[in-house]
Scaffold this motif. Structure first.
Motif, mmCIF file in Angstrom:
data_model
loop_
_atom_site.group_PDB
_atom_site.id
_atom_site.type_symbol
_atom_site.label_atom_id
_atom_site.label_comp_id
_atom_site.label_asym_id
_atom_site.label_seq_id
_atom_site.Cartn_x
_atom_site.Cartn_y
_atom_site.Cartn_z
ATOM 1 N N GLN A 282 -85.384 42.162 -39.094
ATOM 2 C CA GLN A 282 -86.712 41.874 -38.544
ATOM 3 C C GLN A 282 -86.781 42.073 -37.034
ATOM 4 O O GLN A 282 -87.873 42.225 -36.467
ATOM 5 C CB GLN A 282 -87.103 40.423 -38.876
ATOM 6 N N ASN A 283 -85.625 42.047 -36.371
ATOM 7 C CA ASN A 283 -85.596 42.123 -34.915
ATOM 8 C C ASN A 283 -84.340 42.883 -34.494
ATOM 9 O O ASN A 283 -83.270 42.301 -34.371
ATOM 10 C CB ASN A 283 -85.613 40.707 -34.321
ATOM 11 N N LYS A 284 -84.474 44.182 -34.309
ATOM 12 C CA LYS A 284 -83.319 45.018 -33.963
ATOM 13 C C LYS A 284 -82.711 44.552 -32.651
ATOM 14 O O LYS A 284 -83.423 44.215 -31.707
ATOM 15 C CB LYS A 284 -83.737 46.485 -33.828
ATOM 16 N N ALA A 327 -78.053 39.448 -26.967
ATOM 17 C CA ALA A 327 -77.885 39.393 -28.420
ATOM 18 C C ALA A 327 -79.034 38.634 -29.076
ATOM 19 O O ALA A 327 -79.498 37.621 -28.549
ATOM 20 C CB ALA A 327 -76.558 38.729 -28.772
ATOM 21 N N VAL A 328 -79.482 39.112 -30.233
ATOM 22 C CA VAL A 328 -80.558 38.433 -30.962
ATOM 23 C C VAL A 328 -79.992 37.354 -31.884
ATOM 24 O O VAL A 328 -80.723 36.458 -32.326
ATOM 25 C CB VAL A 328 -81.422 39.423 -31.764
ATOM 26 N N ILE A 329 -78.703 37.447 -32.179
ATOM 27 C CA ILE A 329 -78.018 36.402 -32.945
ATOM 28 C C ILE A 329 -76.526 36.535 -32.662
ATOM 29 O O ILE A 329 -76.032 37.600 -32.308
ATOM 30 C CB ILE A 329 -78.309 36.507 -34.464
ATOM 31 N N GLY A 330 -75.832 35.434 -32.803
ATOM 32 C CA GLY A 330 -74.393 35.444 -32.603
ATOM 33 C C GLY A 330 -73.793 34.196 -33.207
ATOM 34 O O GLY A 330 -74.469 33.425 -33.893
ATOM 35 N N GLY A 331 -72.530 33.999 -32.937
ATOM 36 C CA GLY A 331 -71.876 32.806 -33.468
ATOM 37 C C GLY A 331 -70.403 33.022 -33.645
ATOM 38 O O GLY A 331 -69.791 33.891 -33.013
ATOM 39 N N GLU A 332 -69.827 32.224 -34.510
ATOM 40 C CA GLU A 332 -68.388 32.285 -34.747
ATOM 41 C C GLU A 332 -68.124 32.384 -36.244
ATOM 42 O O GLU A 332 -68.923 31.932 -37.069
ATOM 43 C CB GLU A 332 -67.707 31.053 -34.156
ATOM 44 N N GLY A 336 -70.463 29.187 -37.711
ATOM 45 C CA GLY A 336 -71.378 28.741 -36.659
ATOM 46 C C GLY A 336 -72.429 29.789 -36.353
ATOM 47 O O GLY A 336 -72.089 30.925 -36.021
ATOM 48 N N ILE A 337 -73.716 29.429 -36.466
ATOM 49 C CA ILE A 337 -74.831 30.335 -36.210
ATOM 50 C C ILE A 337 -75.506 29.948 -34.905
ATOM 51 O O ILE A 337 -75.896 28.790 -34.718
ATOM 52 C CB ILE A 337 -75.884 30.255 -37.347
ATOM 53 N N ILE A 338 -75.669 30.922 -34.005
ATOM 54 C CA ILE A 338 -76.371 30.701 -32.741
ATOM 55 C C ILE A 338 -77.566 31.647 -32.687
ATOM 56 O O ILE A 338 -77.392 32.868 -32.654
ATOM 57 C CB ILE A 338 -75.453 30.929 -31.533
ATOM 58 N N LEU A 339 -78.760 31.086 -32.675
ATOM 59 C CA LEU A 339 -79.996 31.853 -32.632
ATOM 60 C C LEU A 339 -80.729 31.504 -31.345
ATOM 61 O O LEU A 339 -81.196 30.372 -31.188
ATOM 62 C CB LEU A 339 -80.870 31.533 -33.850
ATOM 63 N N PRO A 340 -80.841 32.439 -30.400
ATOM 64 C CA PRO A 340 -81.449 32.110 -29.098
ATOM 65 C C PRO A 340 -82.849 31.517 -29.193
ATOM 66 O O PRO A 340 -83.209 30.658 -28.378
ATOM 67 C CB PRO A 340 -81.468 33.467 -28.380
ATOM 68 N N GLU A 341 -83.652 31.960 -30.173
ATOM 69 C CA GLU A 341 -85.009 31.405 -30.294
ATOM 70 C C GLU A 341 -84.987 29.910 -30.584
ATOM 71 O O GLU A 341 -85.967 29.209 -30.288
ATOM 72 C CB GLU A 341 -85.798 32.111 -31.408
ATOM 73 N N ALA A 342 -83.900 29.426 -31.179
ATOM 74 C CA ALA A 342 -83.774 27.990 -31.444
ATOM 75 C C ALA A 342 -83.163 27.313 -30.213
ATOM 76 O O ALA A 342 -83.818 26.537 -29.526
ATOM 77 C CB ALA A 342 -82.929 27.753 -32.688
ATOM 78 N N HIS A 343 -81.907 27.623 -29.939
ATOM 79 C CA HIS A 343 -81.204 27.130 -28.754
ATOM 80 C C HIS A 343 -79.846 27.801 -28.747
ATOM 81 O O HIS A 343 -79.398 28.349 -29.756
ATOM 82 C CB HIS A 343 -81.067 25.602 -28.769
ATOM 83 N N PHE A 344 -79.177 27.759 -27.599
ATOM 84 C CA PHE A 344 -77.871 28.397 -27.477
ATOM 85 C C PHE A 344 -76.770 27.430 -27.904
ATOM 86 O O PHE A 344 -75.973 26.960 -27.092
ATOM 87 C CB PHE A 344 -77.652 28.899 -26.047
ATOM 88 N N GLY A 345 -76.708 27.161 -29.189
ATOM 89 C CA GLY A 345 -75.668 26.314 -29.750
ATOM 90 C C GLY A 345 -75.571 26.559 -31.246
ATOM 91 O O GLY A 345 -76.556 26.935 -31.900
ATOM 92 N N ARG A 346 -74.385 26.366 -31.796
ATOM 93 C CA ARG A 346 -74.200 26.543 -33.240
ATOM 94 C C ARG A 346 -75.027 25.506 -33.992
ATOM 95 O O ARG A 346 -74.998 24.327 -33.649
ATOM 96 C CB ARG A 346 -72.716 26.402 -33.608
ATOM 97 N N ASP A 347 -75.713 25.939 -35.022
ATOM 98 C CA ASP A 347 -76.666 25.051 -35.688
ATOM 99 C C ASP A 347 -76.705 25.367 -37.177
ATOM 100 O O ASP A 347 -77.241 26.389 -37.602
ATOM 101 C CB ASP A 347 -78.054 25.242 -35.067
ATOM 102 N N ALA A 348 -76.138 24.460 -37.988
ATOM 103 C CA ALA A 348 -76.120 24.673 -39.431
ATOM 104 C C ALA A 348 -77.521 24.629 -40.036
ATOM 105 O O ALA A 348 -77.793 25.315 -41.032
ATOM 106 C CB ALA A 348 -75.225 23.625 -40.109
#
Length: 460
Positions: A282-284, A327-332, A336-348
């Protein structure tokens, strides 16, 4: 028993001797150091810090020590009580606070606890700020407030709902599509705060939660790290209840693993792969994970026309690389999911909502979804450290031995072979060397890990 001070916070076992363990005196010392750092950074008249904890047995004791230390320094505290790491991260900017502390040892067993420290953005302190807190902890000149200037504690129990509101408001999350699927999902909350908040999220999404180990009493029913060997109860429950899939989180709900409808682990590495696939559709854009994460994220990112970057291990390092690479998404790869639109932290919670949206869009089972991704297999092993071993010298010897291979030494030693890799590094949170490998089959990955365990022992 041990006390570990690192970029990941101050972590240790409860009980024992001061400075060797996380004792009440150590909790006060590091809370005071953090309070000094907040004042140093913010240079204001009034200060506010958000504090929450997971459900581990020592949590209430440690939280009371930390909160009362801060109010003794004239700092107001917003007490979230039982909470999650991402919930506190969300709360800090919403409260316009000067920082936050989560009392949790994440995936470590029940005898551990920790102070995980946040800045005013609700993000983990970087290496320089973490070191400053450690330096301040060695000073004896803490300036405590006089009686009329003591801080106060305000209890706020609304943040699970507010956190869920933020997740459901994400453009990626299709609430109505998820509701129409009428999913049934087993939740293993490892008897911590995930047992509260994950079912609440699922109910808001029209998903039927089947609760497993969801009593937040801190008595972990199994090793709290969400790995295959620890999740046999979840596997059995998914099959017994004919659920669509299972969810496992760690005690502070920043790590996430899925179990497919057949009771087979989807793979914590593939949590990020699946969520990234959905977001990138949805977001390249670009992605980031750490050096110990699967190559499958690189493959999926390139399929969508983006660029993949590997950072050093540690959430702060991933976040810094995400910002640098837009990055539009990242994590470990630990789920661990990190989505910048939410916040810069891993969030289950973010990961669960993205995964459900992906399933609702594709209309396929979790096992079928897994087959759509490049399949790699990982082995994650470790060696306990002998205090007398020169670990840096040991890793340097491995680097020299494999000098003709593709090497990355930004964090330990990663050796890339043609169809596999091995990453050797000291843990930030435990006195061990971690050995992560990846290969085209589980047998090859395990064999590669075992080979390097033997080599490390030989060199030591």
């Amino acid at each position: 028993m041990t006390l570990i001070k690192s970029i990941s916070g101050i972590r240790g076992t409860i009980g024992g001797a001061v400075s060797d363990n996380l004792t009440p005196i150590d909790a006060v010392k590091f809370a005071a150091a953090y309070g000094m750092w907040v004042k140093e950074q913010r240079k204001k008249t009034n200060y506010r810090v958000v504090i929450g904890r997971d459900a581990r047995i020592s949590g209430e004791m440690i939280q009371n020590l930390v909160m009362n230390t801060l109010i003794g320094m004239g700092i107001d505290v917003i007490n979230l009580g039982l909470s999650t790491t991402p919930t506190v991260e969300v709360a800090v900017p919403m409260e316009h606070a000067d920082g936050g502390i989560i009392l949790t040892a994440s995936h470590n067993p029940k005898q551990w606890n920790a102070l995980k420290l946040l800045d005013a953005n609700g993000e983990f302190l970087n290496a320089a700020h973490s070191q400053r807190v450690l330096d301040l902890a060695e000073r004896a000149d803490v300036d405590f407030a006089e009686v009329d200037d003591l801080g106060k504690i305000t209890v706020n129990n609304a943040y699970f709902d507010l956190h869920i509101d933020e997740v459901l408001a994400l453009d990626y999350v299709d609430v109505e599509a998820i509701k129409s699927c009428k999913f049934k999902v087993v939740v293993d909350g490892v008897n911590s705060t995930g047992g509260i908040v994950v079912p609440l999220l699922l109910e808001r999404l029209g998903v039927e939660p089947i609760k497993l180990h969801c009593t937040p009493d801190g008595h972990f029913p199994h090793n709290p790290e969400p790995l295959k060997a620890h999740l046999t109860d979840l596997s059995d429950k998914v099959v017994q209840t004919a659920a669509d899939f299972g969810i496992a989180v760690d005690p502070d709900v920043d790590r996430l693993a899925f179990m497919d409808e057949q009771g087979t682990l989807f793979g914590e590495e593939y949590t990020l792969v699946a969520c990234a696939d959905f977001v990138l559709s949805q977001n390249k854009g670009n992605t980031v994970s750490n050096l110990s994460s699967t190559r499958a994220l690189r493959d999926v990112t390139q399929k969508h026309g983006g660029a993949y970057t590997a950072s050093a291990v540690g959430e702060v390092n991933v976040v810094n690389a995400m910002k640098a690479n837009k990055a539009v998404i990242g994590g470990e790869g630990n789920g661990g999911i990190i989505l910048p639109e939410a916040h810069f932290g891993r969030d289950a919670l973010v990961g669960i909502a993205l995964f459900l949206s992906l399933l609702a869009e594709k209309q396929i089972s979790v096992s079928a979804l897994k087959k759509t991704y490049p399949l790699y297999y990982m082995s994650k092993k470790k060696i306990d450290l002998d205090p007398n071993i020169d670990v840096d010298g040991l890793l340097e010897a491995m680097e020299n031995k494999y000098a003709n291979e593709t090497l990355t030494t930004v964090d330990g030693v990663k050796i890339d072979f043609a169809d596999s890799w091995v990453h050797l590094r000291k843990s930030n949170t435990e006195p061990i060397i971690r050995i992560y490998t990846e290969a085209p089959s589980q047998q090859q990955a395990d064999k590669l890990a075992d080979r390097f365990i033997v080599e490390l022992k030989t060199l030591s």
